[in-house]
Scaffold this motif. Structure first.
Motif, PDB file in Angstrom:
ATOM      1  N   GLY A  38       0.695  -1.238  -0.045  1.00  0.00           N
ATOM      2  CA  GLY A  38       0.028   0.067  -0.079  1.00  0.00           C
ATOM      3  C   GLY A  38       0.830   1.339  -0.190  1.00  0.00           C
ATOM      4  N   ARG A  39       2.320   1.280  -0.230  1.00  0.00           N
ATOM      5  CA  ARG A  39       2.873   2.334  -0.073  1.00  0.00           C
ATOM      6  C   ARG A  39       3.038   3.165  -1.270  1.00  0.00           C
ATOM      7  NH1 ARG A  39       7.571  -0.151   3.874  1.00  0.00           N
ATOM      8  NH2 ARG A  39       6.334  -0.233   5.734  1.00  0.00           N
ATOM      9  N   THR A  40       3.071   2.337  -2.418  1.00  0.00           N
ATOM     10  CA  THR A  40       3.466   2.980  -3.889  1.00  0.00           C
ATOM     11  C   THR A  40       2.192   2.608  -5.027  1.00  0.00           C
ATOM     12  OG1 THR A  40       5.362   2.379  -3.509  1.00  0.00           O
ATOM     13  CG2 THR A  40       4.887   2.633  -5.610  1.00  0.00           C
ATOM     14  N   LEU A  41       1.748   3.671  -5.487  1.00  0.00           N
ATOM     15  CA  LEU A  41       0.813   4.011  -6.398  1.00  0.00           C
ATOM     16  C   LEU A  41       1.519   3.631  -7.800  1.00  0.00           C
ATOM     17  CD1 LEU A  41      -2.293   4.142  -6.841  1.00  0.00           C
ATOM     18  CD2 LEU A  41      -1.840   6.416  -6.815  1.00  0.00           C
ATOM     19  N   ALA A  42       1.069   3.005  -8.695  1.00  0.00           N
ATOM     20  CA  ALA A  42       1.453   2.958  -9.930  1.00  0.00           C
ATOM     21  C   ALA A  42       0.325   3.413 -10.620  1.00  0.00           C
ATOM     22  CB  ALA A  42       1.887   1.468 -10.614  1.00  0.00           C
ATOM     23  N   GLY A  43       0.590   4.154 -11.829  1.00  0.00           N
ATOM     24  CA  GLY A  43      -0.221   4.744 -12.775  1.00  0.00           C
ATOM     25  C   GLY A  43       0.127   4.228 -14.345  1.00  0.00           C
ATOM     26  N   ALA A  44      -0.794   3.917 -15.129  1.00  0.00           N
ATOM     27  CA  ALA A  44      -0.377   3.631 -16.545  1.00  0.00           C
ATOM     28  C   ALA A  44      -1.007   4.637 -17.260  1.00  0.00           C
ATOM     29  CB  ALA A  44      -0.780   2.381 -16.980  1.00  0.00           C
ATOM     30  N   GLY A  45      -0.646   5.310 -18.531  1.00  0.00           N
ATOM     31  CA  GLY A  45      -1.018   6.316 -19.180  1.00  0.00           C
ATOM     32  C   GLY A  45      -0.407   6.512 -20.494  1.00  0.00           C
ATOM     33  N   ASN A  46      -0.784   7.667 -21.263  1.00  0.00           N
ATOM     34  CA  ASN A  46      -0.373   7.912 -22.443  1.00  0.00           C
ATOM     35  C   ASN A  46       1.170   8.329 -22.681  1.00  0.00           C
ATOM     36  OD1 ASN A  46      -0.711  10.506 -21.098  1.00  0.00           O
ATOM     37  ND2 ASN A  46      -0.660  11.311 -23.069  1.00  0.00           N
ATOM     38  N   ILE A  47       1.868   8.261 -21.528  1.00  0.00           N
ATOM     39  CA  ILE A  47       3.249   8.520 -21.717  1.00  0.00           C
ATOM     40  C   ILE A  47       4.057   7.446 -20.684  1.00  0.00           C
ATOM     41  CG2 ILE A  47       3.218  10.947 -22.207  1.00  0.00           C
ATOM     42  CD1 ILE A  47       4.074  11.697 -19.522  1.00  0.00           C
ATOM     43  N   GLY A  48       3.359   6.255 -20.665  1.00  0.00           N
ATOM     44  CA  GLY A  48       4.279   5.421 -19.827  1.00  0.00           C
ATOM     45  C   GLY A  48       3.688   4.847 -18.664  1.00  0.00           C
ATOM     46  N   VAL A  49       4.566   4.511 -17.467  1.00  0.00           N
ATOM     47  CA  VAL A  49       4.306   4.096 -16.201  1.00  0.00           C
ATOM     48  C   VAL A  49       4.967   4.932 -15.357  1.00  0.00           C
ATOM     49  CG1 VAL A  49       4.630   2.321 -14.265  1.00  0.00           C
ATOM     50  CG2 VAL A  49       4.211   1.609 -16.774  1.00  0.00           C
ATOM     51  N   GLY A  50       4.122   5.543 -14.264  1.00  0.00           N
ATOM     52  CA  GLY A  50       4.578   6.660 -13.371  1.00  0.00           C
ATOM     53  C   GLY A  50       4.257   5.666 -11.797  1.00  0.00           C
ATOM     54  N   LEU A  51       5.255   5.958 -10.929  1.00  0.00           N
ATOM     55  CA  LEU A  51       5.320   5.520  -9.615  1.00  0.00           C
ATOM     56  C   LEU A  51       5.174   6.737  -8.474  1.00  0.00           C
ATOM     57  CD1 LEU A  51       7.776   2.393  -9.426  1.00  0.00           C
ATOM     58  CD2 LEU A  51       5.418   2.516  -9.887  1.00  0.00           C
ATOM     59  N   TRP A  52       4.194   6.559  -7.588  1.00  0.00           N
ATOM     60  CA  TRP A  52       3.962   7.626  -6.586  1.00  0.00           C
ATOM     61  C   TRP A  52       3.945   7.070  -5.423  1.00  0.00           C
ATOM     62  CZ3 TRP A  52       1.714   7.556 -11.124  1.00  0.00           C
ATOM     63  CH2 TRP A  52       1.944   8.745 -12.332  1.00  0.00           C
ATOM     64  N   ASN A  53       4.699   7.847  -4.391  1.00  0.00           N
ATOM     65  CA  ASN A  53       4.393   7.569  -2.983  1.00  0.00           C
ATOM     66  C   ASN A  53       3.000   7.707  -2.607  1.00  0.00           C
ATOM     67  OD1 ASN A  53       4.034   8.132   0.181  1.00  0.00           O
ATOM     68  ND2 ASN A  53       6.235   7.719   0.083  1.00  0.00           N
ATOM     69  N   ALA A  54       2.315   6.682  -2.081  1.00  0.00           N
ATOM     70  CA  ALA A  54       0.620   6.753  -1.990  1.00  0.00           C
ATOM     71  C   ALA A  54       0.447   7.566  -0.922  1.00  0.00           C
ATOM     72  CB  ALA A  54       0.325   5.352  -1.827  1.00  0.00           C
ATOM     73  N   HIS A  55       1.048   7.850   0.130  1.00  0.00           N
ATOM     74  CA  HIS A  55       0.631   8.600   1.312  1.00  0.00           C
ATOM     75  C   HIS A  55       1.301  10.078   1.157  1.00  0.00           C
ATOM     76  CE1 HIS A  55      -0.029   4.794   3.447  1.00  0.00           C
ATOM     77  NE2 HIS A  55       0.987   4.431   3.073  1.00  0.00           N
ATOM     78  N   THR A  56       2.196  10.415   0.418  1.00  0.00           N
ATOM     79  CA  THR A  56       2.795  11.955   0.354  1.00  0.00           C
ATOM     80  C   THR A  56       2.562  12.457  -1.332  1.00  0.00           C
ATOM     81  OG1 THR A  56       4.998  11.194  -0.582  1.00  0.00           O
ATOM     82  CG2 THR A  56       4.766  11.343   1.956  1.00  0.00           C
ATOM     83  N   GLY A  57       2.181  11.571  -2.043  1.00  0.00           N
ATOM     84  CA  GLY A  57       2.101  11.880  -3.439  1.00  0.00           C
ATOM     85  C   GLY A  57       3.456  12.148  -4.264  1.00  0.00           C
ATOM     86  N   GLU A  58       4.630  11.993  -3.497  1.00  0.00           N
ATOM     87  CA  GLU A  58       5.877  12.486  -3.964  1.00  0.00           C
ATOM     88  C   GLU A  58       5.983  11.514  -5.609  1.00  0.00           C
ATOM     89  OE1 GLU A  58      10.456  11.868  -3.132  1.00  0.00           O
ATOM     90  OE2 GLU A  58       9.100  11.131  -1.800  1.00  0.00           O
ATOM     91  N   ALA A  59       6.339  11.865  -6.592  1.00  0.00           N
ATOM     92  CA  ALA A  59       6.887  11.291  -7.907  1.00  0.00           C
ATOM     93  C   ALA A  59       8.121  10.351  -7.540  1.00  0.00           C
ATOM     94  CB  ALA A  59       6.990  11.993  -9.009  1.00  0.00           C
ATOM     95  N   LEU A  60       8.223   8.902  -7.681  1.00  0.00           N
ATOM     96  CA  LEU A  60       9.256   8.221  -7.383  1.00  0.00           C
ATOM     97  C   LEU A  60       9.922   7.811  -8.657  1.00  0.00           C
ATOM     98  CD1 LEU A  60       7.358   5.845  -4.858  1.00  0.00           C
ATOM     99  CD2 LEU A  60       9.049   7.742  -4.234  1.00  0.00           C
ATOM    100  N   ALA A  61       9.207   7.470  -9.910  1.00  0.00           N
ATOM    101  CA  ALA A  61       9.978   7.118 -11.171  1.00  0.00           C
ATOM    102  C   ALA A  61       8.934   7.079 -12.032  1.00  0.00           C
ATOM    103  CB  ALA A  61      10.377   5.690 -10.832  1.00  0.00           C
ATOM    104  N   SER A  62       9.327   7.188 -13.199  1.00  0.00           N
ATOM    105  CA  SER A  62       8.689   6.904 -14.307  1.00  0.00           C
ATOM    106  C   SER A  62       9.477   6.058 -15.506  1.00  0.00           C
ATOM    107  CB  SER A  62       8.220   8.392 -15.044  1.00  0.00           C
ATOM    108  OG  SER A  62       9.463   9.067 -15.619  1.00  0.00           O
ATOM    109  N   TRP A  63       8.665   5.306 -16.445  1.00  0.00           N
ATOM    110  CA  TRP A  63       9.365   4.453 -17.254  1.00  0.00           C
ATOM    111  C   TRP A  63       8.690   4.329 -18.420  1.00  0.00           C
ATOM    112  CZ3 TRP A  63       8.399   0.387 -12.975  1.00  0.00           C
ATOM    113  CH2 TRP A  63       9.193   0.497 -12.074  1.00  0.00           C
ATOM    114  N   GLY A  64       9.190   3.896 -19.552  1.00  0.00           N
ATOM    115  CA  GLY A  64       8.548   3.752 -20.824  1.00  0.00           C
ATOM    116  C   GLY A  64       7.857   4.896 -21.370  1.00  0.00           C
ATOM    117  N   ASP A  65       8.538   5.939 -21.368  1.00  0.00           N
ATOM    118  CA  ASP A  65       7.940   7.344 -21.668  1.00  0.00           C
ATOM    119  C   ASP A  65       7.268   7.398 -23.072  1.00  0.00           C
ATOM    120  OD1 ASP A  65      10.430   7.607 -22.584  1.00  0.00           O
ATOM    121  OD2 ASP A  65      10.583   9.446 -21.061  1.00  0.00           O
TER     122      ASP A  65
END
Length: 191
Positions: A38-65
């Motif tokens: 439950g600590r990390t939120l992944a999102g998929a969208g039109n420019i790849g995959v993104g990861l965020w801290n689920a509690h703070t909203g801090e961007a952690l990473a993005s791949w496959g842009d």
């Protein structure tokens, strides 16, 4: 205008917080998934995959842009992340962002839209177009191609059954649900 992912309190129906995905029009989020802890939120969208801290909203990473990613899911142990875009199934190391494997699936006319790990983490279900495949989660090798998505009457399914949009395993892994443009099907995963 910012693109956001909203987190909701399911008991009250009230929003808990927003995770800012972008500050412009660049991101369109198509799929989200929480890590098992439950600590990390992944999102998929039109420019790849993104990861965020689920509690703070801090961007952690993005791949496959460079690709529009349709769906994303974490492995049950949280070590891997699987994603599908129009033509690829990619298994990522969730901590480093390195690709474990990338397999060509689908096509621009029949894109891959759904991916799910089995509860034991050993199998990936991948669906899109009229395909529904069970793959080995370590190697990507096809274990089983599920029948009935050809649209042929002799397959004992509706003639128009096409275009798998989403897939999900039951908690015990014995059933797989597939949602198509005109039906929801349940499949047994073990003979």
């Amino acid at each position: 205008m910012a693109t956001v992912i909203r987190l909701w309190d399911v008991r009250t129906g009230e929003p808990l917080r927003e995770v800012a995905v972008s500050t412009g029009w660049q991101w369109s989020v198509l799929s989200v998934a929480f890590s098992p802890d439950g600590r990390t939120l992944a999102g998929a969208g039109n420019i790849g995959v993104g990861l965020w801290n689920a509690h703070t909203g801090e961007a952690l990473a993005s791949w496959g842009d460079t690709e529009s990613v349709e769906s994303v899911t974490f492995s049950p142990d949280g070590r891997h992340l699987a994603s599908v875009d129009d033509e690829h199934l990619i298994l990522w190391d969730a901590h480093t962002g390195e690709q474990v494997f990338s397999l060509r699936e689908g096509s621009p006319t029949e894109p891959m839209c759904g991916v799910a790990f089995s509860p034991d983490g050993q199998t990936l279900a991948v669906g899109g177009g009229n395909q529904l495949l069970l793959r080995d989660a370590r190697t990507g090798r096809v274990r089983q191609a599920l029948a009935g998505l050809t649209g042929r009457p002799e397959d004992n399914y509706k003639e128009s059954l096409t275009f798998v949009e989403s897939v999900a395993f039951s908690p015990d892994g014995q059933l797989l649900a597939s949602a198509s443009t005109d039906a929801i099907c349940l499949w047994t995963t073990h003979p």
